[in-house]
Design an enzyme around this catalytic site. Structure first.
Site: not given
Length: 424
Positions: A188, A304, A331
């Protein structure tokens, strides 16, 4: 809220990508910590962004809202809140604010909902304890007492970039200089680059030490400057309609910056590898219907996208294998387990490990009632699965979309879907 979504004969049209939630969080926080007045334009007041705006006021900033904008006046300092800071279900809000609120030097309590306070915070806990500071986390809340000190920090790069970003917001405000070293693997990374870009836009300079981009040099004594700022369109949310367009064609998505640093911009090259046909003209992308093929998809820098890519895989010939997906399990829901449970109601042939998902072609059919698992990305992914398959779907707790895209169903209706929403 229950949503019943009917697939009409044709889906298509032109939609505008909603504002980037990632950049909205960052712009609002930079404005709150800056000295002077900022006007942040192109805001979607989702529950997550609302949480950060409310927290900005708790930091001592003056916040005024209008239709699609917020005016934020900061003093360049951090106030101590007079009660718990409610982060709702927003992981970004909580993890960005913990180091920042530590700077007030008093005990600060945070509250949240859903699974927020169950999310791992060990990175911060270790840093606070190493400096002899208070860090107490329970299912009922989280409390800290700072301040964190300027100095040399080391953080693992494979947990969450939000810990890195949180320190990047806080450390420039300290009087001494700091360094922040990220240990590999650095996943990320794009989200850290978004934070650095936002800080630079507000006049705060943080630089990589060398070309390896694993260590950041953070001069202290910095204070941002208020400015006007427009939030760019969101590739993460646009991905739902991009998959719809790749499968059915006829979709144009507007307001997607070609030079965006968003990691979820990976949706376009991923779709291209699967055989999708699309044309980009400036900030617009238009999709044509095309046969799609499975591939290997690495989620290390774009977690995501996981749920909607599982939907995509249902409409690809051959096997799709999604790797480095383990963070989906921590999440708003365990997104791997949630999507596996719900897509199997369509007849999906899929299996998973802790870190991978494998999906093979299967005959799809109209599912029984679907469950959102209280997860906005699960809702949107299931809605697209039904539309792409041409079968009606009914989703319980569909109001979870308000977390990130309150207008999702209205936009879907404008693309031609027939939607009936009712209270449970």
């Amino acid at each position: 809220m229950i949503a019943h979504i009917q697939a009409p004969a044709a889906i298509g049209g032109r939609i505008t990508a909603p504002p980037s939630k990632s950049m909205a969080h960052r712009a609002v926080l930079c404005a709150a910590l800056a000295r002077g007045t900022s006007r942040v334009e192109n805001l979607e007041f989702s529950q997550d962004v609302d949480a950060t705006l409310t927290a900005a006021a708790r930091l001592g900033a003056q916040v005024e809202r209008g239709e699609g904008w917020a005016q934020i006046t900061g003093s360049g300092s951090v106030a101590c809140p007079d009660g718990p800071v409610d982060c709702c279900e927003s992981g970004s809000t909580l993890r960005f604010l913990i180091p920042v609120f530590s700077l007030c030097g008093r005990r600060v309590e945070f509250s949240g909902r859903g699974r927020l306070l169950q999310r791992p915070m060990g990175v911060y806990e270790k840093l606070f304890r190493e400096q002899g500071l208070e860090f107490d986390q329970s299912e009922g809340g989280l409390a800290i007492r700072g301040p964190l000190a300027a100095g040399d920090y080391t953080i693992p790069g494979d947990v969450s970039s939000q810990f890195i970003s949180g320190l990047l917001f806080a450390l420039p405000l300290l009087q001494g200089d700091s360094t922040l070293t990220i240990t590999p693997p650095f996943e990320s990374r794009s989200y850290v680059e978004l934070t650095l870009a936002a800080l630079r836009d507000f006049g705060v300079q943080v630089d990589w030490a060398d070309e390896t981009r694993m260590k950041l040099l953070i001069p202290g004594g910095q204070c941002g400057r208020g400015r006007d700022y427009r939030v760019e369109g969101d590739y993460s949310q646009a991905a739902f309609f991009a998959v719809l367009g790749a499968v059915l064609g006829g979709i144009t998505i507007q307001d997607l910056r070609p030079d965006s640093l968003q990691g979820d911009g990976a949706i376009l090259p991923i779709l291209e590898r699967c055989g999708a046909r699309f044309v980009r003209q400036g900030s617009s992308v238009t999709f044509e219907k095309a046969p799609l093929s499975g591939t290997v998809i690495d989620l290390a820098d774009c977690p995501d996208l996981g749920p909607i890519l599982m939907t995509l895989a249902l409409f690809c010939e051959g096997e799709t294998r999604i790797i480095n997906a383990g963070r989906l399990r921590i999440k708003e829901s365990d997104r791997i387990a949630a999507m596996e449970e719900e897509l199997r109601k369509f007849g999906a042939d899929m299996e998973s490990t802790q870190d991978t998902v494998t999906i093979r072609p299967a005959e799809l059919h109209a599912p029984a009632e679907l469950d959102s698992h209280n997860d906005h990305r699960v809702v949107m992914s299931l809605a697209m699965a039904g539309l792409c398959a041409g079968v009606p779907v009914t989703i319980r707790d569909a109001g979870a979309v308000a977390k990130s895209w309150p207008d999702f169903f209205r936009v879907l209706e404008r693309a031609g879907a027939q939607i009936e929403v009712r209270d449970e």
